[in-house]
Enzyme design. Structure first.
Site, PDB file in Angstrom:
ATOM      1  N   HIS A 123       0.840  -1.205   0.000  1.00 23.75           N
ATOM      2  CA  HIS A 123       0.000   0.000   0.000  1.00 23.75           C
ATOM      3  C   HIS A 123       0.869   1.247   0.000  1.00 23.75           C
ATOM      4  CE1 HIS A 123       0.734   0.694   4.246  1.00 23.75           C
ATOM      5  NE2 HIS A 123       0.359  -0.543   4.525  1.00 23.75           N
TER       6      HIS A 123
ATOM      7  N   HIS B 218       4.108   1.486   2.092  1.00 22.74           N
ATOM      8  CA  HIS B 218       5.273   0.786   1.525  1.00 22.74           C
ATOM      9  C   HIS B 218       5.815   1.574   0.336  1.00 22.74           C
ATOM     10  CE1 HIS B 218       2.679  -2.808   2.820  1.00 22.74           C
ATOM     11  NE2 HIS B 218       3.520  -2.553   3.805  1.00 22.74           N
TER      12      HIS B 218
ATOM     13  N   CYS C 240       2.400 -10.086  19.915  1.00 22.58           N
ATOM     14  CA  CYS C 240       1.547  -9.453  18.905  1.00 22.58           C
ATOM     15  C   CYS C 240       1.975  -9.969  17.535  1.00 22.58           C
ATOM     16  CB  CYS C 240       1.669  -7.931  18.952  1.00 22.58           C
ATOM     17  SG  CYS C 240       0.739  -7.179  17.582  1.00 22.58           S
TER      18      CYS C 240
ATOM     19  N   CYS D 142       2.875  -7.092  15.047  1.00 25.96           N
ATOM     20  CA  CYS D 142       4.225  -6.534  15.173  1.00 25.96           C
ATOM     21  C   CYS D 142       5.278  -7.629  15.113  1.00 25.96           C
ATOM     22  CB  CYS D 142       4.420  -5.814  16.504  1.00 25.96           C
ATOM     23  SG  CYS D 142       3.321  -4.455  16.810  1.00 25.96           S
TER      24      CYS D 142
ATOM     25  N   CYS E 128      -2.093  -4.283  22.379  1.00 22.63           N
ATOM     26  CA  CYS E 128      -0.835  -3.947  21.717  1.00 22.63           C
ATOM     27  C   CYS E 128      -0.798  -2.433  21.523  1.00 22.63           C
ATOM     28  CB  CYS E 128      -0.756  -4.649  20.364  1.00 22.63           C
ATOM     29  SG  CYS E 128       0.497  -3.920  19.299  1.00 22.63           S
TER      30      CYS E 128
ATOM     31  N   HIS F  25      -1.239  -1.810  17.613  1.00 19.78           N
ATOM     32  CA  HIS F  25      -2.436  -2.265  16.909  1.00 19.78           C
ATOM     33  C   HIS F  25      -3.722  -2.169  17.724  1.00 19.78           C
ATOM     34  CE1 HIS F  25       0.845  -4.143  14.598  1.00 19.78           C
ATOM     35  NE2 HIS F  25       0.026  -4.001  13.580  1.00 19.78           N
TER      36      HIS F  25
ATOM     37  N   LYS G 112      -3.347   6.612  11.252  1.00 19.06           N
ATOM     38  CA  LYS G 112      -2.350   6.055  10.345  1.00 19.06           C
ATOM     39  C   LYS G 112      -3.106   5.345   9.227  1.00 19.06           C
ATOM     40  CE  LYS G 112       1.336   2.662  10.130  1.00 19.06           C
ATOM     41  NZ  LYS G 112       1.736   1.341  10.558  1.00 19.06           N
TER      42      LYS G 112
ATOM     43  N   LYS H  12      -4.052  -1.138   6.939  1.00 16.11           N
ATOM     44  CA  LYS H  12      -5.026  -2.100   6.457  1.00 16.11           C
ATOM     45  C   LYS H  12      -6.106  -2.333   7.512  1.00 16.11           C
ATOM     46  CE  LYS H  12      -5.584  -6.660   4.922  1.00 16.11           C
ATOM     47  NZ  LYS H  12      -5.692  -7.593   6.019  1.00 16.11           N
TER      48      LYS H  12
HETATM   49  N1  MSP Z   1       8.861  -6.482   7.753  1.00 13.90           N
HETATM   50  C1  MSP Z   1       8.989  -5.395   8.633  1.00 13.90           C
HETATM   51  C2  MSP Z   1      10.272  -4.623   8.344  1.00 13.90           C
HETATM   52  C3  MSP Z   1      11.518  -5.464   8.441  1.00 13.90           C
HETATM   53  S1  MSP Z   1      12.923  -4.557   7.986  1.00 13.90           S
HETATM   54  C4  MSP Z   1      14.195  -5.497   8.439  1.00 13.90           C
HETATM   55  C5  MSP Z   1       7.802  -4.433   8.467  1.00 13.90           C
HETATM   56  N2  MSP Z   1       7.121  -4.529   7.340  1.00 13.90           N
HETATM   57  S2  MSP Z   1       5.804  -3.692   6.983  1.00 13.90           S
HETATM   58  O1  MSP Z   1       5.426  -4.161   5.686  1.00 13.90           O
HETATM   59  O2  MSP Z   1       4.820  -3.846   8.011  1.00 13.90           O
HETATM   60  O3  MSP Z   1       6.126  -2.185   6.988  1.00 13.90           O
HETATM   61  C6  MSP Z   1       7.216  -1.642   6.337  1.00 13.90           C
HETATM   62  C7  MSP Z   1       7.288  -0.136   6.406  1.00 13.90           C
HETATM   63  O4  MSP Z   1       6.124   0.482   5.900  1.00 13.90           O
HETATM   64  C8  MSP Z   1       7.518   0.413   7.809  1.00 13.90           C
HETATM   65  O5  MSP Z   1       8.662   1.240   7.745  1.00 13.90           O
HETATM   66  C9  MSP Z   1       6.297   1.237   8.088  1.00 13.90           C
HETATM   67  O6  MSP Z   1       6.594   2.373   8.835  1.00 13.90           O
HETATM   68  C10 MSP Z   1       5.896   1.633   6.670  1.00 13.90           C
HETATM   69  N3  MSP Z   1       4.515   2.058   6.657  1.00 13.90           N
HETATM   70  C11 MSP Z   1       3.398   1.291   6.808  1.00 13.90           C
HETATM   71  N4  MSP Z   1       2.309   2.135   6.859  1.00 13.90           N
HETATM   72  C12 MSP Z   1       2.714   3.426   6.752  1.00 13.90           C
HETATM   73  C13 MSP Z   1       2.063   4.658   6.590  1.00 13.90           C
HETATM   74  N5  MSP Z   1       0.770   4.811   6.674  1.00 13.90           N
HETATM   75  N6  MSP Z   1       2.843   5.748   6.319  1.00 13.90           N
HETATM   76  C14 MSP Z   1       4.196   5.640   6.102  1.00 13.90           C
HETATM   77  N7  MSP Z   1       4.824   4.505   6.233  1.00 13.90           N
HETATM   78  C15 MSP Z   1       4.161   3.431   6.813  1.00 13.90           C
HETATM   79  O7  MSP Z   1       7.551  -3.650   9.352  1.00 13.90           O
END
Ligand code: MSP
Length: 628
Positions: free
Chosen positions: A21, A24, A129, A132, A146, A149, A299, A302
């Site tokens: 999304h 990412h 969790c 996380c 959590c 979450h 935030k 999902k």
């Molecule tokens: N798999 C772990 C990271 C391991 S790195 C060794 C993880 N994955 S994640 O898919 O959940 O999230 C990855 C990144 O996306 C995180 O840095 C998180 O902050 C970012 N984002 C997820 N939602 C976000 C927003 N709404 N806004 C900006 N970034 C956010 O965590």
């Protein structure tokens, strides 16, 4: 400050439990912009991104789909690759933690740390969790939930392997104090130092296969797999060739930037550095935590159902405007609010009015008055000198701001420059001047066109495709910021409007406003009527082999018999349940849990580590009664 010789940048590796999304997409675009910028100034650049494919979250996502975790990962990886392609992400390596090269590194590091005595076997209990993928202590919970979450967490106790993280606490504090650029921005650095004021616990780095088998097997105990974060963080050294290609590793490591979101600060700024200390690997130069994209006050995530699909935006407005908006709108380190209004406003003012308009004016006037060929630069007057002076300064200004991670300001400075060139055009009015003094009009147009070229070069890392169109129209290549890069006589290429104006009324809002958001959980009586709740008598119960939390129940609704699987083994023994009348969601789609069919879901009340089934106080209605 960045190393001018080489630049190694990483994004977090993303969980594959769901589709990518905008959150990412944001981090990956940010890394791409920085990587492209460093390439453009001649740095040798390595940009690593990838996927975090192990862990409970991914295993559960695969279970729901009734496929193997590997199959699930193999299905999801192309989704991410497709998005990166559509967002014009130019990465140098894409790592998946299920790859052999990564497994070898994880096992090598684990063995090394184990051999040096920093890993031990012990008993552990904590609140886990799955969202996380980490344990929380009771103190860290937010009213039993959590803190990230806001979901109640289950207490899990088991024998595991531990990494002596506590041993490195003081060394980490000293390192952070001695290296102010190590954790950025400063408020995040202070947050980590604050966290380190309490005693650091050791880190549980294994999961018993009996509970969770989707992971890399520990090299020193076949009954366990590696904890997903211990595995995932090591991707940053696998990518540049740790333990497989010493020359490559020496070339790239340490990373110049680990870009992360603020929610994964502790894992990166505490777990990771202590792991590196224990493994005898040097520290990355900077761990940079950006804020979140918010919608309303929440935030984008999902679980809140307020996610913007980046592909929808690209389809509507194109890739470059989306990249531009995300980088221009977020002050790095702070949260930013995504709204369609601000997107359209930003697009129309900066891209359509300022940048697009300069190109359109310059090319139309050159087309009309100079047969479409770039005129001679002529002899500069003070007005041109002023433009060239700011053009000479702008490159250094932008560079300084990018090195300080003030990307939004770097863009704003570039746009100010473009605006000043538009003002120069208005003040010198080449459309009028051409009637009296064609050479003078040519001089103004050459100046404006070369300034436009410099603007396009500076915006290229942010908007690689449309700035490339501008450079092609002007007949130039490359990222030279020196004044006078345009060749007089070059025929301009035909083109369409670079950034046609957007009419907001024609585009529907893709997000719920704050009021609607609060209403998200409210349902109507019709919605409720869809859920059929029925009473059921429990006939037989047994434990599910290899799954500590699961019980398999045979239940009866009137004359109909069914089987359901429920995660209540820690709260009820099979004997306690037999003969009880419980409440079950009757019309739920059947699923397979651990390969066992489950038809229906029982209702229970849950708070923290406690759970109580909803059991009828009087069994008068018997089984199969509808609940209304
Ligand atoms: N798999 C772990 C990271 C391991 S790195 C060794 C993880 N994955 S994640 O898919 O959940 O999230 C990855 C990144 O996306 C995180 O840095 C998180 O902050 C970012 N984002 C997820 N939602 C976000 C927003 N709404 N806004 C900006 N970034 C956010 O965590």
């Amino acid at each position: 400050m960045t190393d001018k010789q080489k630049f190694y940048i990483t994004t977090p590796i993303y969980y594959v439990n769901d589709k990518p999304h905008i959150g990412h997409a944001y981090t990956t675009i940010l890394a791409d912009v920085l990587a492209r910028y460093h390439r453009s100034i001649g740095a040798d650049t390595f940009f690593l991104t990838g996927l975090d494919e192990h862990g409970q979250k991914v295993q559960e996502a695969a279970e729901v789909k009734e496929i193997s975790p590997q199959e699930h990962c193999d299905n999801m990886a192309p989704e991410f690759l497709k998005l990166w392609d559509q967002l014009h992400i130019k990465y140098d390596d894409f790592i998946r933690t299920t790859e052999k090269r990564h497994e070898l590194v994880v096992r090598e590091v684990l063995q090394k740390v184990y051999d040096s005595g920093d890993i031990y076997h012990g008993e552990y209990g904590g609140f886990y969790c799955v969202g996380c993928e980490r344990f929380y202590t009771e103190k860290e919970l937010d009213a039993g939930n959590c803190p990230q979450h806001q979901k109640p967490l289950e207490y899990v106790a088991e024998k595991n392997y531990f990494f002596k993280m506590s041993k490195y606490q003081q060394r980490l504090i000293d390192y952070i104090n001695d290296n102010p650029e190590f954790i950025q921005p400063n408020h995040r650095r202070n947050e980590v130092l604050g966290f380190l004021r309490q005693d650091l616990a050791d880190l549980c780095i294994s999961r018993p296969k009996s509970r969770m088998s989707w992971g890399i097997e520990l090299p020193f105990d076949k009954d366990y797999v590696t904890y997903v974060w211990f595995d995932a963080l090591l991707n940053y050294v696998t990518g540049p060739g740790y333990a497989s290609d010493d020359e490559k590793f020496a070339r790239w490591w340490p990373a110049d930037y680990h870009l992360i979101g603020k929610d994964i600060l502790t894992t990166h700024a505490v777990y990771w550095p202590t792991m590196l200390f224990a493994a005898g690997i040097s520290q990355p130069k900077t761990i940079f935590a950006h804020g979140w994209w918010l919608m309303g006050d929440s935030k984008m995530s999902k679980s809140l159902g307020n996610i913007i699909n980046p592909l929808d935006l690209i389809d509507q407005f194109g890739v470059d405007p989306v990249r531009y908006y995300l980088i221009r709108e977020m002050v790095l380190g702070q949260d930013a609010n995504f709204t369609m209004e601000s997107f359209v406003k930003r697009y129309n003012s900066d891209l359509a009015n300022d940048f697009g308009n300069l190109l359109s004016r310059v090319s139309k006037l050159i087309g009309k008055n100079f047969d479409g060929c770039i005129p001679d630069a002529g002899t500069m007057t003070p007005a041109e000198c002023a433009v060239t002076q700011s053009a000479t300064r702008i490159g250094d200004t932008v560079r300084g701001l990018i090195e300080k991670m003030r990307l939004n300001e770097a863009i704003e400075e570039t746009m100010q420059f473009i605006r000043s060139v538009n003002r120069y055009m208005e003040q010198n009015a080449p459309w009028k001047l051409v009637r009296e003094d064609k050479a003078a009009a040519g001089r103004v147009l050459y100046t404006a066109a070369d300034a436009l070229r410099i603007g396009a070069v500076l915006l290229h890392p942010v908007m690689p495709s449309r700035t490339m169109v501008v450079l092609k129209i002007l007949g130039v290549e490359g990222s030279d910021l020196k004044w006078g890069g345009l060749k007089p006589g070059t025929k301009l290429k035909e083109h369409e409007a670079l950034f046609p104006r957007i009419d907001l009324k024609k585009h529907k809002q893709p997000q719920p406003g704050p009021k609607e958001k609060n209403m998200e959980n409210v349902i109507t009586i019709d919605d409720f009527a869809k859920v059929q709740l029925k009473t059921a008598e429990v006939l037989a119960v047994e434990k599910v082999e290899g799954a500590d939390r699961l019980l398999k129940l045979q239940i009866k609704f009137g004359t109909e018999q069914r089987q359901i699987v429920a995660g209540i083994a820690q709260f009820y023994t099979p004997e306690e349940l037999i003969g009880k009348f419980i409440v079950v969601v009757y019309n739920l789609q059947p699923v397979k849990i651990r390969g066992i069919e489950s038809r229906g879901m029982l209702l229970a009340a849950k708070k923290g580590k406690k759970l109580s089934l909803i059991i009828l106080d009087k069994a008068e209605v018997g089984s199969g009664a509808s609940i209304s």
